[in-house]
Design a protein around this motif. Structure first.
Motif, mmCIF file in Angstrom:
data_model
loop_
_atom_site.group_PDB
_atom_site.id
_atom_site.type_symbol
_atom_site.label_atom_id
_atom_site.label_comp_id
_atom_site.label_asym_id
_atom_site.label_seq_id
_atom_site.Cartn_x
_atom_site.Cartn_y
_atom_site.Cartn_z
ATOM 1 N N PRO A 31 126.567 13.735 21.783
ATOM 2 C CA PRO A 31 126.036 12.505 22.376
ATOM 3 C C PRO A 31 125.257 11.648 21.376
ATOM 4 O O PRO A 31 125.279 10.415 21.461
ATOM 5 C CB PRO A 31 125.119 12.997 23.498
ATOM 6 N N SER A 32 124.603 12.276 20.410
ATOM 7 C CA SER A 32 123.856 11.526 19.395
ATOM 8 C C SER A 32 124.803 10.696 18.535
ATOM 9 O O SER A 32 124.549 9.511 18.273
ATOM 10 C CB SER A 32 123.052 12.478 18.506
ATOM 11 N N VAL A 33 125.894 11.288 18.104
ATOM 12 C CA VAL A 33 126.885 10.575 17.290
ATOM 13 C C VAL A 33 127.545 9.475 18.120
ATOM 14 O O VAL A 33 127.729 8.345 17.645
ATOM 15 C CB VAL A 33 127.930 11.554 16.715
ATOM 16 N N LEU A 34 127.894 9.799 19.363
ATOM 17 C CA LEU A 34 128.515 8.803 20.240
ATOM 18 C C LEU A 34 127.592 7.611 20.477
ATOM 19 O O LEU A 34 128.057 6.472 20.546
ATOM 20 C CB LEU A 34 128.909 9.435 21.575
ATOM 21 N N MET A 35 126.298 7.881 20.592
ATOM 22 C CA MET A 35 125.345 6.795 20.806
ATOM 23 C C MET A 35 125.452 5.759 19.686
ATOM 24 O O MET A 35 125.568 4.564 19.939
ATOM 25 C CB MET A 35 123.921 7.347 20.869
ATOM 26 N N PHE A 36 125.444 6.220 18.440
ATOM 27 C CA PHE A 36 125.545 5.295 17.310
ATOM 28 C C PHE A 36 126.890 4.569 17.298
ATOM 29 O O PHE A 36 126.951 3.371 17.019
ATOM 30 C CB PHE A 36 125.315 6.030 15.984
ATOM 31 N N ALA A 37 127.960 5.289 17.609
ATOM 32 C CA ALA A 37 129.286 4.668 17.617
ATOM 33 C C ALA A 37 129.371 3.598 18.704
ATOM 34 O O ALA A 37 129.865 2.485 18.448
ATOM 35 C CB ALA A 37 130.358 5.738 17.833
ATOM 36 N N PHE A 38 128.894 3.923 19.905
ATOM 37 C CA PHE A 38 128.954 2.959 21.009
ATOM 38 C C PHE A 38 128.082 1.728 20.727
ATOM 39 O O PHE A 38 128.497 0.595 20.978
ATOM 40 C CB PHE A 38 128.531 3.600 22.329
ATOM 41 N N TYR A 39 126.878 1.949 20.216
ATOM 42 C CA TYR A 39 126.011 0.804 19.917
ATOM 43 C C TYR A 39 126.594 -0.050 18.790
ATOM 44 O O TYR A 39 126.535 -1.279 18.841
ATOM 45 C CB TYR A 39 124.592 1.247 19.562
ATOM 46 N N GLY A 40 127.145 0.583 17.777
ATOM 47 C CA GLY A 40 127.768 -0.175 16.697
ATOM 48 C C GLY A 40 128.924 -1.030 17.198
ATOM 49 O O GLY A 40 129.044 -2.215 16.857
ATOM 50 N N ALA A 41 129.764 -0.442 18.045
ATOM 51 C CA ALA A 41 130.888 -1.184 18.614
ATOM 52 C C ALA A 41 130.383 -2.287 19.545
ATOM 53 O O ALA A 41 130.932 -3.395 19.560
ATOM 54 C CB ALA A 41 131.823 -0.232 19.354
ATOM 55 N N SER A 42 129.339 -1.996 20.296
ATOM 56 C CA SER A 42 128.781 -2.993 21.208
ATOM 57 C C SER A 42 128.294 -4.212 20.440
ATOM 58 O O SER A 42 128.607 -5.360 20.806
ATOM 59 C CB SER A 42 127.628 -2.401 22.026
ATOM 60 N N PHE A 43 127.539 -3.996 19.377
ATOM 61 C CA PHE A 43 127.036 -5.118 18.596
ATOM 62 C C PHE A 43 128.169 -5.869 17.894
ATOM 63 O O PHE A 43 128.090 -7.081 17.692
ATOM 64 C CB PHE A 43 125.965 -4.664 17.598
ATOM 65 N N THR A 44 129.225 -5.159 17.537
ATOM 66 C CA THR A 44 130.379 -5.818 16.931
ATOM 67 C C THR A 44 131.021 -6.789 17.926
ATOM 68 O O THR A 44 131.281 -7.955 17.599
ATOM 69 C CB THR A 44 131.404 -4.772 16.456
ATOM 70 N N PHE A 45 131.258 -6.319 19.145
ATOM 71 C CA PHE A 45 131.857 -7.193 20.154
ATOM 72 C C PHE A 45 130.889 -8.304 20.581
ATOM 73 O O PHE A 45 131.318 -9.416 20.898
ATOM 74 C CB PHE A 45 132.358 -6.395 21.352
ATOM 75 N N LEU A 46 129.600 -7.999 20.588
ATOM 76 C CA LEU A 46 128.607 -9.033 20.880
ATOM 77 C C LEU A 46 128.690 -10.141 19.829
ATOM 78 O O LEU A 46 128.645 -11.332 20.159
ATOM 79 C CB LEU A 46 127.215 -8.406 20.907
ATOM 80 N N ASN A 47 128.852 -9.748 18.588
ATOM 81 C CA ASN A 47 128.993 -10.708 17.499
ATOM 82 C C ASN A 47 130.258 -11.555 17.683
ATOM 83 O O ASN A 47 130.237 -12.771 17.484
ATOM 84 C CB ASN A 47 129.017 -9.969 16.165
ATOM 85 N N PHE A 48 131.357 -10.929 18.077
ATOM 86 C CA PHE A 48 132.593 -11.673 18.325
ATOM 87 C C PHE A 48 132.399 -12.662 19.479
ATOM 88 O O PHE A 48 132.881 -13.795 19.421
ATOM 89 C CB PHE A 48 133.750 -10.740 18.644
ATOM 90 N N ALA A 49 131.715 -12.239 20.520
ATOM 91 C CA ALA A 49 131.466 -13.126 21.668
ATOM 92 C C ALA A 49 130.691 -14.364 21.235
ATOM 93 O O ALA A 49 130.940 -15.470 21.734
ATOM 94 C CB ALA A 49 130.712 -12.381 22.771
ATOM 95 N N LEU A 50 129.768 -14.186 20.303
ATOM 96 C CA LEU A 50 128.974 -15.318 19.826
ATOM 97 C C LEU A 50 129.814 -16.361 19.092
ATOM 98 O O LEU A 50 129.398 -17.501 18.939
ATOM 99 C CB LEU A 50 127.839 -14.833 18.922
ATOM 100 N N GLY A 51 130.999 -15.985 18.656
ATOM 101 C CA GLY A 51 131.905 -16.936 18.038
ATOM 102 C C GLY A 51 132.509 -17.912 19.037
ATOM 103 O O GLY A 51 133.035 -18.951 18.660
ATOM 104 N N TYR A 52 132.430 -17.575 20.323
ATOM 105 C CA TYR A 52 133.030 -18.389 21.382
ATOM 106 C C TYR A 52 132.016 -18.988 22.345
ATOM 107 O O TYR A 52 132.342 -19.924 23.074
ATOM 108 C CB TYR A 52 134.007 -17.542 22.215
ATOM 109 N N MET A 53 130.819 -18.415 22.384
ATOM 110 C CA MET A 53 129.862 -18.769 23.427
ATOM 111 C C MET A 53 128.482 -19.021 22.827
ATOM 112 O O MET A 53 128.188 -18.582 21.716
ATOM 113 C CB MET A 53 129.773 -17.621 24.448
ATOM 114 N N LYS A 54 127.627 -19.681 23.607
ATOM 115 C CA LYS A 54 126.250 -19.937 23.181
ATOM 116 C C LYS A 54 125.444 -18.641 23.222
ATOM 117 O O LYS A 54 125.640 -17.792 24.100
ATOM 118 C CB LYS A 54 125.598 -20.969 24.082
ATOM 119 N N VAL A 55 124.519 -18.517 22.303
ATOM 120 C CA VAL A 55 123.705 -17.317 22.201
ATOM 121 C C VAL A 55 122.885 -17.087 23.477
ATOM 122 O O VAL A 55 122.693 -15.943 23.903
ATOM 123 C CB VAL A 55 122.816 -17.333 20.937
ATOM 124 N N SER A 56 122.422 -18.163 24.110
ATOM 125 C CA SER A 56 121.629 -17.991 25.335
ATOM 126 C C SER A 56 122.463 -17.357 26.437
ATOM 127 O O SER A 56 121.981 -16.487 27.166
ATOM 128 C CB SER A 56 121.053 -19.328 25.793
#
Length: 107
Positions: A31-56
Protein backbone atom coordinates in the motif's frame (compact mmCIF):
# COMPACT_ATOMS: atom_id res chain seq x y z
CA UNK A 1 -10.82 16.06 -22.74
CA UNK A 2 -10.07 18.18 -19.67
CA UNK A 3 -12.98 16.67 -17.76
CA UNK A 4 -11.76 13.15 -18.54
CA UNK A 5 -8.28 13.99 -17.25
CA UNK A 6 -9.82 15.57 -14.16
CA UNK A 7 -12.01 12.50 -13.49
CA UNK A 8 -8.96 10.25 -13.75
CA UNK A 9 -7.03 12.54 -11.39
CA UNK A 10 -9.86 12.34 -8.85
CA UNK A 11 -10.12 8.54 -8.99
CA UNK A 12 -6.35 8.17 -8.66
CA UNK A 13 -6.22 10.64 -5.77
CA UNK A 14 -8.94 8.67 -4.01
CA UNK A 15 -6.95 5.48 -4.60
CA UNK A 16 -3.83 7.15 -3.22
CA UNK A 17 -5.60 8.28 -0.08
CA UNK A 18 -7.12 4.83 0.52
CA UNK A 19 -3.65 3.34 -0.01
CA UNK A 20 -2.23 5.82 2.50
CA UNK A 21 -4.69 4.60 5.12
CA UNK A 22 -3.93 0.96 4.24
CA UNK A 23 -0.16 1.60 4.45
CA UNK A 24 -0.55 1.91 8.23
CA UNK A 25 2.03 4.72 8.56
CA UNK A 26 4.36 3.13 5.98
CA UNK A 27 4.52 -0.18 7.83
CA UNK A 28 2.98 -2.11 4.90
CA UNK A 29 5.06 -2.10 1.71
CA UNK A 30 2.51 -2.67 -1.06
CA UNK A 31 0.00 0.00 0.00
CA UNK A 32 2.90 2.41 0.64
CA UNK A 33 4.27 1.94 -2.88
CA UNK A 34 0.78 2.13 -4.39
CA UNK A 35 0.15 5.39 -2.55
CA UNK A 36 3.10 7.07 -4.29
CA UNK A 37 2.15 5.59 -7.66
CA UNK A 38 -1.49 6.69 -7.38
CA UNK A 39 -0.60 10.20 -6.21
CA UNK A 40 2.01 10.59 -8.94
CA UNK A 41 -0.50 9.52 -11.59
CA UNK A 42 -3.16 11.75 -10.05
CA UNK A 43 -0.97 14.83 -10.24
CA UNK A 44 0.01 13.92 -13.80
CA UNK A 45 -3.62 13.82 -14.92
CA UNK A 46 -4.35 16.96 -12.89
CA UNK A 47 -1.59 18.67 -14.84
CA UNK A 48 -3.10 17.47 -18.14
CA UNK A 49 -6.52 18.78 -17.08
CA UNK A 50 -4.98 22.20 -16.48
CA UNK A 51 -4.06 22.29 -20.16
CA UNK A 52 -7.78 22.42 -21.00
CA UNK A 53 -9.42 24.09 -18.01
CA UNK A 54 -9.00 27.00 -15.59
CA UNK A 55 -7.07 26.28 -12.43
CA UNK A 56 -9.97 27.46 -10.24
CA UNK A 57 -12.31 24.91 -11.80
CA UNK A 58 -9.79 22.07 -11.78
CA UNK A 59 -8.72 22.54 -8.18
CA UNK A 60 -12.20 23.20 -6.82
CA UNK A 61 -13.66 20.11 -8.48
CA UNK A 62 -10.63 17.94 -7.69
CA UNK A 63 -10.59 18.85 -4.02
CA UNK A 64 -14.38 19.07 -3.54
CA UNK A 65 -15.20 15.77 -5.21
CA UNK A 66 -12.18 14.22 -3.51
CA UNK A 67 -13.49 15.27 -0.09
CA UNK A 68 -16.88 13.76 -0.80
CA UNK A 69 -15.48 10.50 -2.17
CA UNK A 70 -12.90 10.00 0.56
CA UNK A 71 -15.54 10.72 3.20
CA UNK A 72 -17.73 8.03 1.67
CA UNK A 73 -14.78 5.65 1.33
CA UNK A 74 -13.81 6.20 4.96
CA UNK A 75 -17.35 5.46 6.03
CA UNK A 76 -17.74 2.37 3.85
CA UNK A 77 -14.24 0.86 3.89
CA UNK A 78 -13.00 1.87 7.32
CA UNK A 79 -16.27 2.18 9.27
CA UNK A 80 -15.57 5.83 10.08
CA UNK A 81 -18.71 7.55 11.29
CA UNK A 82 -19.95 10.68 9.54
CA UNK A 83 -21.89 12.94 11.87
CA UNK A 84 -24.83 14.98 10.64
CA UNK A 85 -22.85 18.24 10.94
CA UNK A 86 -20.01 16.67 8.92
CA UNK A 87 -22.44 15.65 6.19
CA UNK A 88 -23.93 19.14 6.14
CA UNK A 89 -20.51 20.80 5.83
CA UNK A 90 -19.57 18.40 3.03
CA UNK A 91 -22.79 19.55 1.35
CA UNK A 92 -21.63 23.16 1.69
CA UNK A 93 -18.38 22.22 -0.07
CA UNK A 94 -20.34 20.61 -2.90
CA UNK A 95 -22.55 23.69 -3.21
CA UNK A 96 -19.44 25.86 -3.34
CA UNK A 97 -17.94 23.84 -6.17
CA UNK A 98 -21.23 23.96 -8.08
CA UNK A 99 -21.56 27.70 -7.42
CA UNK A 100 -18.02 28.36 -8.63
CA UNK A 101 -18.72 26.55 -11.88
CA UNK A 102 -22.11 28.18 -12.43
CA UNK A 103 -20.77 31.65 -11.75
CA UNK A 104 -18.72 31.57 -14.91
CA UNK A 105 -15.53 32.32 -13.00
CA UNK A 106 -14.57 28.69 -12.79
CA UNK A 107 -14.91 27.34 -16.25
Amino acid sequence: MGWLFLALAIVLELSGTVSMKLSDSFTRLVPSVLMFAFYGASFTFLNFALGYMKVSTVYAVWSGVGIVLISLAGSILFQEKLSVPSILWIGVIVLGVIGLNLSGKGG
